[in-house]
Design a protein around this motif. Sequence first.
Motif, PDB file in Angstrom:
ATOM      1  N   ASP A 115       0.837  -1.205   0.000  1.00 30.34           N
ATOM      2  CA  ASP A 115       0.000   0.000   0.000  1.00 30.34           C
ATOM      3  C   ASP A 115       0.871   1.254   0.000  1.00 30.34           C
ATOM      4  N   ALA A 116       2.147   1.090  -0.308  1.00 33.32           N
ATOM      5  CA  ALA A 116       3.099   2.209  -0.322  1.00 33.32           C
ATOM      6  C   ALA A 116       2.947   3.024  -1.604  1.00 33.32           C
ATOM      7  N   PRO A 117       3.431   4.255  -1.595  1.00 30.66           N
ATOM      8  CA  PRO A 117       3.317   5.087  -2.790  1.00 30.66           C
ATOM      9  C   PRO A 117       4.005   4.475  -4.013  1.00 30.66           C
ATOM     10  N   PHE A 118       3.322   4.577  -5.167  1.00 28.37           N
ATOM     11  CA  PHE A 118       3.863   4.131  -6.440  1.00 28.37           C
ATOM     12  C   PHE A 118       3.417   5.127  -7.504  1.00 28.37           C
ATOM     13  N   TYR A 119       4.352   5.469  -8.400  1.00 25.48           N
ATOM     14  CA  TYR A 119       4.101   6.499  -9.395  1.00 25.48           C
ATOM     15  C   TYR A 119       4.401   5.954 -10.794  1.00 25.48           C
ATOM     16  N   LEU A 120       3.430   6.111 -11.699  1.00 25.38           N
ATOM     17  CA  LEU A 120       3.622   5.759 -13.097  1.00 25.38           C
ATOM     18  C   LEU A 120       3.273   6.979 -13.936  1.00 25.38           C
ATOM     19  N   ASN A 121       4.288   7.555 -14.572  1.00 20.93           N
ATOM     20  CA  ASN A 121       4.108   8.762 -15.375  1.00 20.93           C
ATOM     21  C   ASN A 121       4.491   8.470 -16.822  1.00 20.93           C
ATOM     22  N   GLY A 122       3.499   8.262 -17.648  1.00 21.84           N
ATOM     23  CA  GLY A 122       3.764   8.000 -19.055  1.00 21.84           C
ATOM     24  C   GLY A 122       4.053   6.543 -19.326  1.00 21.84           C
ATOM     25  N   GLY A 123       3.381   5.962 -20.291  1.00 22.20           N
ATOM     26  CA  GLY A 123       3.624   4.573 -20.639  1.00 22.20           C
ATOM     27  C   GLY A 123       2.618   4.074 -21.647  1.00 22.20           C
ATOM     28  N   ASN A 124       2.978   2.998 -22.315  1.00 25.74           N
ATOM     29  CA  ASN A 124       2.103   2.366 -23.294  1.00 25.74           C
ATOM     30  C   ASN A 124       2.179   0.859 -23.082  1.00 25.74           C
ATOM     31  N   PHE A 125       1.041   0.224 -22.827  1.00 26.51           N
ATOM     32  CA  PHE A 125       1.007  -1.196 -22.489  1.00 26.51           C
ATOM     33  C   PHE A 125       0.071  -1.902 -23.468  1.00 26.51           C
ATOM     34  N   ILE A 126       0.594  -2.929 -24.125  1.00 21.77           N
ATOM     35  CA  ILE A 126      -0.144  -3.620 -25.178  1.00 21.77           C
ATOM     36  C   ILE A 126      -0.235  -5.104 -24.852  1.00 21.77           C
ATOM     37  N   GLY A 127      -1.442  -5.595 -24.654  1.00 20.48           N
ATOM     38  CA  GLY A 127      -1.654  -7.011 -24.434  1.00 20.48           C
ATOM     39  C   GLY A 127      -1.815  -7.752 -25.744  1.00 20.48           C
TER      40      GLY A 127
END
Length: 324
Positions: free
Chosen positions: A272-284
């Motif tokens: 439950d700790a801080p996590f940061y995702l800034n910008g990305g492209n994810f393709i399944g």
Amino acid sequence: METTYLDWMGTNIAGYLRKSEETSDADRIQRAIEDHPHGVIVFPKGVYTIDKPIRIQNHCSLQLAKEAVFLAVAPMEYMVEWNGGMENLFHDYGMFIQGGTFDGAAMAGGVRLRNIHHFTMRDSWYKDCKVGLCVGDKADYKNYELCAYNLYMRNSVGIPDSVGVCIPSHADHYLDSIIVVDYQTGFFLKCGSTYMSKCHSWVTNVIPDMSKTIAFDLAGGGNNTLTDCYVDTSQIGVRIRASNCRMQNVFGFHNGKCYGGRNHVFLSYETDAPFYLNGGNFIGCQGCDDIFFRGEVTPNLHMQWVSCQNLRETQVLEECKKNG
């Protein structure tokens, strides 16, 4: 006597011959190292058989030619064990292991560094190793400021529990342009304040249990950053167990059409700790029922400027917008 380029680089291992009772090159390499504290041992192209660990405890460095190969011919934990010692911080900042191939032959690890205080690894291939590169353990006095560049790690055989880059302790490392292929875990980090740039982990179908494959395991510590990294086809892309980790401009891709079609989880959030995702492209992969995010959505999650294709469990992006 004419000075050659190898003489300028350091001490040529060719000057240390194998004794009649020696069945590998390990002993002559060990003698050369012990004769040159804070020196450099140079390895011209060729295969150097290793039947016992090479132990470096005098701050010596290794320079391998592109076609120089350390080949394990007996089981051992690591072919090279470099240990800076438990004394107060040393001030030789030019130590390194550079070039060549470390071939574990599916029975040995490549290199373990312990008690380092600024150390450079670069331009090497880690082939069929149980663990390619390991940096320290909890018993060490210090392990920080590894600068690792242009390392290529590839296993051609399935090795259970194999790890490309393993950093189980301490902090302040810099990893750049490291490619890990067909290791069960690409990068295992239980350290702090480590910066990764242009690192890429992917798998095909050679691991015995592909359901255990992880590209990046952020297992502990915290304040680690992944920038411009590539999460590719492992069962879990990024396993998040550490605090205050950041990912920026990360590309994720599941090449399920080529490598088995199994379901894939890009982000597994197990804290439950801080996590940061800034910008990305994810393709399944179409038809694989791939998951973008698995875990509890909390106010400590921060995601923006992310696009997803062929993925479910993407509602976390909308929740993060609501959280600001």
